[in-house]
Design a protein around this motif. Structure first.
Motif, PDB file in Angstrom:
ATOM      1  N   GLY A 184      -7.831  24.927  -5.194  1.00  0.00           N
ATOM      2  CA  GLY A 184      -7.652  24.215  -6.472  1.00  0.00           C
ATOM      3  C   GLY A 184      -6.113  24.210  -6.947  1.00  0.00           C
ATOM      4  O   GLY A 184      -5.830  23.400  -8.165  1.00  0.00           O
ATOM      5  N   GLU A 185      -5.160  24.838  -6.233  1.00  0.00           N
ATOM      6  CA  GLU A 185      -3.807  24.653  -6.681  1.00  0.00           C
ATOM      7  C   GLU A 185      -2.929  23.750  -5.658  1.00  0.00           C
ATOM      8  O   GLU A 185      -3.372  23.759  -4.539  1.00  0.00           O
ATOM      9  CB  GLU A 185      -3.060  25.921  -6.750  1.00  0.00           C
ATOM     10  N   LEU A 186      -2.267  22.898  -6.070  1.00  0.00           N
ATOM     11  CA  LEU A 186      -1.541  21.912  -5.314  1.00  0.00           C
ATOM     12  C   LEU A 186      -0.350  22.719  -4.661  1.00  0.00           C
ATOM     13  O   LEU A 186       0.146  23.403  -5.335  1.00  0.00           O
ATOM     14  CB  LEU A 186      -0.946  20.905  -6.221  1.00  0.00           C
ATOM     15  N   VAL A 187      -0.212  22.808  -3.386  1.00  0.00           N
ATOM     16  CA  VAL A 187       0.807  23.392  -2.785  1.00  0.00           C
ATOM     17  C   VAL A 187       1.999  22.336  -2.399  1.00  0.00           C
ATOM     18  O   VAL A 187       2.942  22.742  -2.779  1.00  0.00           O
ATOM     19  CB  VAL A 187       0.276  23.769  -1.216  1.00  0.00           C
ATOM     20  N   VAL A 188       1.769  21.233  -1.761  1.00  0.00           N
ATOM     21  CA  VAL A 188       2.778  20.281  -1.648  1.00  0.00           C
ATOM     22  C   VAL A 188       2.099  18.724  -1.646  1.00  0.00           C
ATOM     23  O   VAL A 188       1.059  18.727  -1.125  1.00  0.00           O
ATOM     24  CB  VAL A 188       3.616  20.604  -0.389  1.00  0.00           C
ATOM     25  N   ALA A 189       2.919  17.846  -1.937  1.00  0.00           N
ATOM     26  CA  ALA A 189       2.303  16.334  -1.824  1.00  0.00           C
ATOM     27  C   ALA A 189       3.702  15.743  -1.507  1.00  0.00           C
ATOM     28  O   ALA A 189       4.919  15.739  -2.141  1.00  0.00           O
ATOM     29  CB  ALA A 189       1.816  16.011  -2.870  1.00  0.00           C
ATOM     30  N   GLN A 190       3.577  14.462  -0.688  1.00  0.00           N
ATOM     31  CA  GLN A 190       4.634  13.595  -0.225  1.00  0.00           C
ATOM     32  C   GLN A 190       4.076  12.402  -0.207  1.00  0.00           C
ATOM     33  O   GLN A 190       2.901  12.063   0.241  1.00  0.00           O
ATOM     34  CB  GLN A 190       5.240  13.946   0.930  1.00  0.00           C
ATOM     35  N   THR A 191       4.634  11.367  -0.748  1.00  0.00           N
ATOM     36  CA  THR A 191       4.379   9.986  -0.641  1.00  0.00           C
ATOM     37  C   THR A 191       5.258   9.168   0.439  1.00  0.00           C
ATOM     38  O   THR A 191       6.240   9.268   0.613  1.00  0.00           O
ATOM     39  CB  THR A 191       4.596   9.323  -2.007  1.00  0.00           C
ATOM     40  N   ARG A 192       4.266   8.226   0.885  1.00  0.00           N
ATOM     41  CA  ARG A 192       4.805   7.226   1.665  1.00  0.00           C
ATOM     42  C   ARG A 192       4.272   5.920   1.422  1.00  0.00           C
ATOM     43  O   ARG A 192       3.270   5.674   1.318  1.00  0.00           O
ATOM     44  CB  ARG A 192       4.465   7.740   3.190  1.00  0.00           C
ATOM     45  N   ARG A 193       5.197   5.072   1.424  1.00  0.00           N
ATOM     46  CA  ARG A 193       4.804   3.415   1.262  1.00  0.00           C
ATOM     47  C   ARG A 193       4.881   2.843   2.521  1.00  0.00           C
ATOM     48  O   ARG A 193       5.786   3.158   3.524  1.00  0.00           O
ATOM     49  CB  ARG A 193       5.286   2.789   0.163  1.00  0.00           C
ATOM     50  N   ARG A 194       4.045   1.701   2.787  1.00  0.00           N
ATOM     51  CA  ARG A 194       3.845   1.062   4.189  1.00  0.00           C
ATOM     52  C   ARG A 194       4.909  -0.108   3.777  1.00  0.00           C
ATOM     53  O   ARG A 194       4.396  -1.162   3.093  1.00  0.00           O
ATOM     54  CB  ARG A 194       2.790   0.929   4.321  1.00  0.00           C
ATOM     55  N   LYS A 195       5.993  -0.346   4.635  1.00  0.00           N
ATOM     56  CA  LYS A 195       6.617  -1.787   4.673  1.00  0.00           C
ATOM     57  C   LYS A 195       6.041  -2.592   5.453  1.00  0.00           C
ATOM     58  O   LYS A 195       6.146  -3.812   5.104  1.00  0.00           O
ATOM     59  CB  LYS A 195       8.023  -1.274   4.933  1.00  0.00           C
ATOM     60  N   SER A 196       5.263  -2.149   6.371  1.00  0.00           N
ATOM     61  CA  SER A 196       4.802  -3.166   7.137  1.00  0.00           C
ATOM     62  C   SER A 196       3.464  -2.458   7.993  1.00  0.00           C
ATOM     63  O   SER A 196       3.344  -1.298   8.404  1.00  0.00           O
ATOM     64  CB  SER A 196       5.282  -3.921   8.363  1.00  0.00           C
ATOM     65  N   THR A 211       0.890  -1.220  -0.142  1.00  0.00           N
ATOM     66  CA  THR A 211      -0.047  -0.042   0.052  1.00  0.00           C
ATOM     67  C   THR A 211       0.754   1.294   0.064  1.00  0.00           C
ATOM     68  O   THR A 211       1.982   1.121   0.457  1.00  0.00           O
ATOM     69  CB  THR A 211      -0.783   0.143   1.291  1.00  0.00           C
ATOM     70  N   VAL A 212       0.180   2.475  -0.232  1.00  0.00           N
ATOM     71  CA  VAL A 212       0.946   3.599  -0.456  1.00  0.00           C
ATOM     72  C   VAL A 212      -0.197   4.752  -0.327  1.00  0.00           C
ATOM     73  O   VAL A 212      -1.288   4.674  -0.519  1.00  0.00           O
ATOM     74  CB  VAL A 212       1.735   3.458  -1.921  1.00  0.00           C
ATOM     75  N   THR A 213       0.512   5.891   0.456  1.00  0.00           N
ATOM     76  CA  THR A 213      -0.361   7.020   0.860  1.00  0.00           C
ATOM     77  C   THR A 213       0.104   8.255   0.233  1.00  0.00           C
ATOM     78  O   THR A 213       1.458   8.479   0.288  1.00  0.00           O
ATOM     79  CB  THR A 213      -0.631   7.262   2.319  1.00  0.00           C
ATOM     80  N   TRP A 214      -0.417   9.119  -0.493  1.00  0.00           N
ATOM     81  CA  TRP A 214      -0.065  10.215  -1.120  1.00  0.00           C
ATOM     82  C   TRP A 214      -0.621  11.420  -0.177  1.00  0.00           C
ATOM     83  O   TRP A 214      -2.085  11.840  -0.385  1.00  0.00           O
ATOM     84  CB  TRP A 214      -0.633  10.264  -2.428  1.00  0.00           C
ATOM     85  N   LEU A 215      -0.133  12.132   0.578  1.00  0.00           N
ATOM     86  CA  LEU A 215      -0.419  13.324   1.493  1.00  0.00           C
ATOM     87  C   LEU A 215      -0.241  14.604   0.752  1.00  0.00           C
ATOM     88  O   LEU A 215       0.746  14.745   0.288  1.00  0.00           O
ATOM     89  CB  LEU A 215      -0.018  13.120   2.879  1.00  0.00           C
ATOM     90  N   SER A 216      -1.443  14.989   0.683  1.00  0.00           N
ATOM     91  CA  SER A 216      -1.525  16.479  -0.104  1.00  0.00           C
ATOM     92  C   SER A 216      -1.905  17.696   0.556  1.00  0.00           C
ATOM     93  O   SER A 216      -3.067  17.683   1.435  1.00  0.00           O
ATOM     94  CB  SER A 216      -1.779  16.399  -1.554  1.00  0.00           C
ATOM     95  N   VAL A 217      -1.656  18.894   0.315  1.00  0.00           N
ATOM     96  CA  VAL A 217      -2.066  20.277   0.703  1.00  0.00           C
ATOM     97  C   VAL A 217      -2.372  21.045  -0.615  1.00  0.00           C
ATOM     98  O   VAL A 217      -1.569  21.067  -1.360  1.00  0.00           O
ATOM     99  CB  VAL A 217      -1.325  21.016   1.701  1.00  0.00           C
ATOM    100  N   TRP A 218      -3.657  21.432  -0.539  1.00  0.00           N
ATOM    101  CA  TRP A 218      -4.143  22.092  -1.746  1.00  0.00           C
ATOM    102  C   TRP A 218      -4.845  23.485  -1.197  1.00  0.00           C
ATOM    103  O   TRP A 218      -5.283  23.734  -0.099  1.00  0.00           O
ATOM    104  CB  TRP A 218      -5.215  21.548  -2.597  1.00  0.00           C
ATOM    105  N   TYR A 219      -4.601  24.533  -2.136  1.00  0.00           N
ATOM    106  CA  TYR A 219      -5.186  25.714  -2.056  1.00  0.00           C
ATOM    107  C   TYR A 219      -6.110  26.220  -3.058  1.00  0.00           C
ATOM    108  O   TYR A 219      -5.499  26.598  -3.900  1.00  0.00           O
ATOM    109  CB  TYR A 219      -4.354  26.875  -1.328  1.00  0.00           C
TER     110      TYR A 219
END
Length: 360
Positions: A212-224, A202-210
């Motif tokens: 309609g514009e993307l401010v920042v996003a970071q991906t984290r995958r789960r190893k366990s 599984t993987v999660t993509w956490l983001s902040v938008w303002y």
């Protein structure tokens, strides 16, 4: 000094947001709210306020919250429980009338994201790759789901349409077990059956938008998964080991997933994805809040709760070389109960193994 109110304090998601805010330069006064006195007592919030309510988020909750906002006058309120986000969104105009700002999507977006089957229907209609899913209204629908959706072993994936932490999740090819499982949750009409994905990838993509514009996003995958051996599904919603990760495919799927539901995103959006048998990430839900391990990113150098807060309070946007995945790949966040998480890398772990390896 500005005040920021945050709910559901004393538990990991809210406390990790507070820890991130405490590393901010602005140093606001944080008002922590909870209905659990033990959680409230243990919170790092500067001011602690108890809202007593037993049954859901009804009129008593609403009145208590509005009275608290009128008294404390926080500049921003942040809600950390999916159900609570949905309920307070219904009277958001009354909240903002107190002078307290909100940074969250429109109510119809929250409604769609809170109901996993509704969001699935939207994604399917938009042509996104999603596991085939049906709502289980009765026993005949459950029987048919095994015929239509079962894998080579006849297994389907059951889960509640509402709730976090893998609520109601069960992979099974046993009809009687599935029927009893849904009965246990009183879940007829509130459970889905889906094609089985790889719960261990599984993987999660956490983001902040303002607006309609993307401010920042970071991906984290789960190893366990943390405490995976405590559940029938192996899914707990608790990350045991997380890793910073980047993938153009994941970026595109996440963006498409959000924009299919909200053409003008505004707030925090966490897209959970699970890989299918063809190793392609399928969206499974969007959470409109920071996930538990957001402090992982803060410790690694990307303070997303601070960015979120600063946008609304000060109209201050970050200066980033990369908006998407600014952190280095391969950073690990190792967690367990009753100890502080550890930030490290696979390289450091392998080095310890080699140094401590006992040879005959």
């Amino acid at each position: 000094m500005e005040k920021v109110l945050i709910t559901d304090v004393g538990v990991a998601p809210a406390e990790n947001v507070i820890k991130s805010w405490n590393r901010s330069m602005e140093n606001e006064k944080i008002i922590g709210v909870s209905r659990n006195p033990y959680n409230l007592y243990s919170s790092r919030a500067n001011l602690k306020r108890y809202i007593p309510y037993e049954y859901g988020y009804g009129e008593d909750y609403k009145k208590s919250l509005l009275r608290l906002l009128e008294k404390e006058r926080p500049s921003l309120a942040v809600f950390m429980n999916d159900r609570e986000i949905y309920e307070v969104s219904k009277f958001r105009d009354e909240i903002t009338a107190t002078g307290t700002k909100l940074f969250m999507p429109r109510h119809e977006v929250i409604e769609a994201c809170t109901d996993k089957y509704q969001s699935y229907q939207i994604w399917q209609a938009e042509g996104l790759k999603v596991p085939k899913t049906v709502i289980i209204n009765d026993e005949s629908a459950l029987k048919k789901s095994f015929e239509d959706l079962g894998d080579l072993e006849g297994k389907v994936w059951l889960r509640s349409t509402v709730g976090a932490g893998g609520r109601g999740a069960l992979p099974t090819n046993n009809y009687e077990l599935a029927r009893n499982w849904i009965n246990l949750y009183n879940g007829w009409g509130n459970f889905t059956a889906s094609e089985l994905l790889k719960a261990d990838k599984t993987v999660t993509w956490l983001s902040v938008w303002y607006e309609g514009e993307l401010v920042v996003a970071q991906t984290r995958r789960r190893k366990s998964w943390g405490f995976a051996n405590r559940t029938l599904s192996g899914v707990t919603g608790i990350t045991g080991v997380g890793e910073t990760y980047s993938s153009e495919t994941v970026n595109k799927v996440a963006m498409d997933t959000i924009l299919a539901i909200d053409k003008k995103p505004h707030g925090a959006y966490g897209v959970d994805m699970t890989y299918d048998r063809n190793d392609f990430p399928n969206p499974t839900e969007i959470n409109m809040r920071f996930f538990t391990t957001c402090y992982f990113f803060t410790e690694a150098g990307l303070n997303m709760p601070e960015i979120y807060k600063n946008i609304i309070l000060y109209q201050k946007f970050p200066s980033l070389e990369k908006k998407i995945n600014p952190l280095t790949d391969g950073l690990l966040w190792i967690r367990d109960m009753d100890r502080e998480p550890i930030l490290t890398t696979d390289e450091n772990i392998l080095k310890v193994i080699q140094e401590q390896k006992i040879t005959n």
